[in-house]
Design a protein around this motif. Sequence first.
Motif, PDB file in Angstrom:
ATOM      1  N   GLN A  70       4.268  -2.953   6.869  1.00 49.86           N
ATOM      2  CA  GLN A  70       5.805  -2.635   7.346  1.00 49.86           C
ATOM      3  C   GLN A  70       5.480  -1.555   8.253  1.00 49.86           C
ATOM      4  N   PHE A  71       6.029  -1.235   9.390  1.00 52.03           N
ATOM      5  CA  PHE A  71       6.165  -0.277  10.430  1.00 52.03           C
ATOM      6  C   PHE A  71       7.201   0.700  10.174  1.00 52.03           C
ATOM      7  N   GLN A  72       7.099   1.712   9.949  1.00 48.01           N
ATOM      8  CA  GLN A  72       7.983   2.834   9.640  1.00 48.01           C
ATOM      9  C   GLN A  72       7.565   4.283   9.906  1.00 48.01           C
ATOM     10  N   LYS A  73       8.156   5.073   9.904  1.00 49.29           N
ATOM     11  CA  LYS A  73       7.994   6.470   9.967  1.00 49.29           C
ATOM     12  C   LYS A  73       7.371   6.975   8.842  1.00 49.29           C
ATOM     13  N   LEU A  74       6.132   7.553   8.860  1.00 47.32           N
ATOM     14  CA  LEU A  74       5.162   7.872   7.676  1.00 47.32           C
ATOM     15  C   LEU A  74       5.263   9.317   7.445  1.00 47.32           C
ATOM     16  N   PRO A  75       5.227   9.624   6.233  1.00 44.51           N
ATOM     17  CA  PRO A  75       4.874  11.112   5.896  1.00 44.51           C
ATOM     18  C   PRO A  75       3.617  11.471   6.166  1.00 44.51           C
ATOM     19  N   PHE A  76       3.294  12.606   6.671  1.00 44.72           N
ATOM     20  CA  PHE A  76       2.083  13.132   6.900  1.00 44.72           C
ATOM     21  C   PHE A  76       1.281  13.470   5.766  1.00 44.72           C
ATOM     22  N   PRO A  77       0.064  13.267   5.510  1.00 43.42           N
ATOM     23  CA  PRO A  77      -0.574  13.869   4.313  1.00 43.42           C
ATOM     24  C   PRO A  77      -0.984  15.452   4.413  1.00 43.42           C
ATOM     25  N   ALA A  78      -1.436  15.742   3.077  1.00 41.06           N
ATOM     26  CA  ALA A  78      -1.829  17.232   3.070  1.00 41.06           C
ATOM     27  C   ALA A  78      -3.232  17.133   3.471  1.00 41.06           C
ATOM     28  N   ASN A 132       0.406  21.129   5.345  1.00 41.32           N
ATOM     29  CA  ASN A 132       1.568  20.358   4.894  1.00 41.32           C
ATOM     30  C   ASN A 132       1.270  20.169   3.416  1.00 41.32           C
ATOM     31  N   SER A 133       1.210  21.263   2.699  1.00 39.10           N
ATOM     32  CA  SER A 133       1.186  21.101   1.165  1.00 39.10           C
ATOM     33  C   SER A 133       2.300  20.778   0.360  1.00 39.10           C
ATOM     34  N   GLY A 134       3.410  20.993   0.983  1.00 39.11           N
ATOM     35  CA  GLY A 134       4.696  20.748   0.382  1.00 39.11           C
ATOM     36  C   GLY A 134       5.255  21.709  -0.640  1.00 39.11           C
ATOM     37  N   ASP A 135       4.510  22.850  -0.721  1.00 39.56           N
ATOM     38  CA  ASP A 135       4.778  23.768  -1.821  1.00 39.56           C
ATOM     39  C   ASP A 135       6.318  24.377  -1.501  1.00 39.56           C
ATOM     40  N   ASN A 136       6.703  24.508  -0.276  1.00 37.39           N
ATOM     41  CA  ASN A 136       8.218  24.837   0.195  1.00 37.39           C
ATOM     42  C   ASN A 136       9.256  23.905   0.025  1.00 37.39           C
ATOM     43  N   GLY A 142     -20.553  24.525   9.347  1.00 38.42           N
ATOM     44  CA  GLY A 142     -19.274  23.565   9.638  1.00 38.42           C
ATOM     45  C   GLY A 142     -18.412  23.873   8.703  1.00 38.42           C
ATOM     46  N   ALA A 143     -17.381  22.880   8.640  1.00 37.32           N
ATOM     47  CA  ALA A 143     -16.256  22.936   7.929  1.00 37.32           C
ATOM     48  C   ALA A 143     -16.124  21.590   7.061  1.00 37.32           C
ATOM     49  N   LYS A 144     -15.406  21.504   5.797  1.00 34.53           N
ATOM     50  CA  LYS A 144     -15.132  20.553   4.924  1.00 34.53           C
ATOM     51  C   LYS A 144     -13.760  20.130   4.820  1.00 34.53           C
ATOM     52  N   ILE A 145     -13.265  18.962   5.280  1.00 39.34           N
ATOM     53  CA  ILE A 145     -11.976  18.534   5.075  1.00 39.34           C
ATOM     54  C   ILE A 145     -11.712  17.311   4.003  1.00 39.34           C
ATOM     55  N   ILE A 146     -10.453  17.410   3.629  1.00 37.44           N
ATOM     56  CA  ILE A 146     -10.144  16.230   2.801  1.00 37.44           C
ATOM     57  C   ILE A 146      -8.730  15.920   3.001  1.00 37.44           C
ATOM     58  N   VAL A 147      -8.362  14.539   3.097  1.00 41.41           N
ATOM     59  CA  VAL A 147      -6.989  14.221   3.278  1.00 41.41           C
ATOM     60  C   VAL A 147      -6.493  13.652   1.833  1.00 41.41           C
ATOM     61  N   HIS A 148      -5.278  14.178   1.429  1.00 43.53           N
ATOM     62  CA  HIS A 148      -4.976  13.692   0.253  1.00 43.53           C
ATOM     63  C   HIS A 148      -3.388  13.858   0.068  1.00 43.53           C
ATOM     64  N   ASP A 149      -2.746  13.423  -1.002  1.00 42.80           N
ATOM     65  CA  ASP A 149      -1.275  13.417  -1.222  1.00 42.80           C
ATOM     66  C   ASP A 149      -0.843  14.726  -1.698  1.00 42.80           C
ATOM     67  N   GLN A 150       0.231  14.944  -1.452  1.00 46.70           N
ATOM     68  CA  GLN A 150       0.689  16.473  -1.780  1.00 46.70           C
ATOM     69  C   GLN A 150       0.574  16.721  -3.400  1.00 46.70           C
ATOM     70  N   ASN A 151       0.676  15.711  -4.065  1.00 48.86           N
ATOM     71  CA  ASN A 151       0.432  15.898  -5.670  1.00 48.86           C
ATOM     72  C   ASN A 151      -0.846  15.580  -6.268  1.00 48.86           C
ATOM     73  N   GLU A 152      -1.769  15.418  -5.285  1.00 46.00           N
ATOM     74  CA  GLU A 152      -3.195  15.273  -5.845  1.00 46.00           C
ATOM     75  C   GLU A 152      -3.928  16.515  -5.421  1.00 46.00           C
ATOM     76  N   ASP A 183     -16.512  16.776  -4.046  1.00 46.76           N
ATOM     77  CA  ASP A 183     -16.865  15.153  -4.499  1.00 46.76           C
ATOM     78  C   ASP A 183     -16.507  14.093  -3.291  1.00 46.76           C
ATOM     79  N   ILE A 184     -15.542  14.319  -2.482  1.00 43.03           N
ATOM     80  CA  ILE A 184     -15.128  13.462  -1.293  1.00 43.03           C
ATOM     81  C   ILE A 184     -14.856  13.978   0.304  1.00 43.03           C
ATOM     82  N   GLY A 185     -15.190  15.319   0.072  1.00 45.40           N
ATOM     83  CA  GLY A 185     -14.726  15.788   1.350  1.00 45.40           C
ATOM     84  C   GLY A 185     -15.639  15.409   2.511  1.00 45.40           C
TER      85      GLY A 185
END
Length: 652
Positions: free
Chosen positions: A90-98, A288-292, A327-337, A343-345
Amino acid sequence: APRAPGKKITARLKRTLPVRGPQAPTLSELMRWYCLNTNTHGCRRIVVSRGRLRRLLWILLTLSAVGLILWQCAELLMNYYSASVSVTVQFQKLPFPAVTICNINPYKYSAMKEYLSELDKETKKALETFYGFSEGKSKVRRSVDDWNSTGSNFFQHIPLLKVEDFSRTATDLHSGQKRKIEGSVFHKDSSIVNSGDSNDIIGFQLCDANNSSECALYTFSSGVNAIQEWYKLHYMNIMAQIPLETKEKLSYSADDLLLTCFFDGLSCDKRHFTRFHHPLHGNCYTFNSGDNGTILSTSTGGSEYGLQVVLYIDEADYNPFLVTSSGAKIIVHDQNEYPFIEDIGTEIETAAATSIGMHFTRSRKLSKPYSDCTETGADIPVENLYNKSYSLQICLHSCFQKAMVDSCGCAQYAQPLPAGAEYCNYKKNPNWMYCYYRLHEKFVKEQLGCQQICKDACSFKEWALTTSIAQWPSTVSEDWMLRVLSWDKGQKLNKKLNKTDLANLMVFYKDLNERFISENPANTLVILLSNFGGQLGLWMSCSVVCVIEIVEVFFIDSLSIVLRRQWQKAKKWWRDRQRGGSGKAPRAGDPERQGHDNPACIDEDLPTFTTALRLPLPQDSPLPRTPPPNYSTLRLETAFTEQLPDTVELGQ
């Protein structure tokens, strides 16, 4: 006295619905009765067919049909617990991950030198001894604390060793003396960088502090791997003794790491990032951690509407022995994860623009009995140490940390602390290195039971990443871009930027198509019963009534016959025992006085009166006696007082 209404109803039920027991006195007769009266045609044909060949054929056909029914029903039961997968797009407005970003170098080396001076000194000495590196004597600042003095003793007890041809002797690179190798040898082969002599290998020996004969030698064919592994062990011991507040100051601040920030075409700053301290990566920052309580979303796909940041890496302040890449390491994840960077950066290069396109997928699996997954992790007997939603990685790390505390008496530095525990260090836990390696070996071999206890989560979110890299900045724009960035941060950096100190990162949705993958039961109870009925009707021409009939005959009646036979045997045994003890003659109701079957009755049809008279008596059996007839009963009496005239002659 009149009966109560309840007793009247009970008596009437017993009178109108008597329970007579099974349909036959023996199992063989019960089976014969069933075959003659059942609705399944195969069983009836076995009894009524003439000739042994026909009976044998019907027996084989009936048994084959029963076997096919059992096989098909087993297949239906197994298919009942299977699930079908459906995919919805489905096509819709998506929440941006942390998005969590960490510098590969966890702490500024210039700020850590006072804590690592002794360790760096031992490492340089090992390099000089083994590889011939030589450096001028440099003055290192000594800390007033006792980190290094404590560590120095353990550098002598756990030095780097050079082993020749896997012999049982090795050269101590700290003192130059040879020592005998005891215990097991674990060789971790690698071919990144080898020493000049291919026969020489480097490693270190760990022994049980309580039992010096219990030792293990860990060897590496690559000197780089050996030195890094040895360095990390002592490094974790030192960092475990430094307070958290101090370590946060030794690592990078948001102003140090972030130069520019844009999201969805609008400017952002460090207020949109949340700091958390990772034991192995220092200060990390989550966008975008969602803490606020607010989670940002995007309504347009493409690189211009995602997150764009320029990172300052500061390669010159890297620890040369701890990390070998920049360099740097990043990881895309859900706010509750929890972000498992180690491991997966995904690593981000310096002097390059890294574009990461995302596809969002939500998955939902069925729990028991369809799969062995868990909904919330509440049914897993492992404490969640990460204070985040359950995942398989959280369970495995928590399980290992719990085993570490139970076996070694302290916690491993790279994972959160359980309640009441403290991190391992040389001062309080001199045996922790040997214990940790032994425990980790069991964990890898799945001997701790963590892999058997931990389960996958039934619901999870996943962002599939596509990475592309381009040179950045370009040759023609390098000069002015570095000047502008240096001007923007000039007051804090106090030096001109180099492109190898910068990394450009873009994280965005490639499209706004959300895929939802769910499992649904392939069969319902109605479909299962319908399939059962189809199989019974196809192979045995049987219905639900037939199934009830089978249950009645083969379970209820058969069990009743068996129990009654056992009860009769028990009664007979008791009578024989009583009679043997008293010496009394058998009574008329004893089994010896009961009727018997005539062996001459071999015909299946019941005998008539004429055929019964012709049956021979059984051998050794007395002749049956009959009382003499009462002849008065044969006298004819008339109901008339006088005889009719027309019957006189007939009567005479």
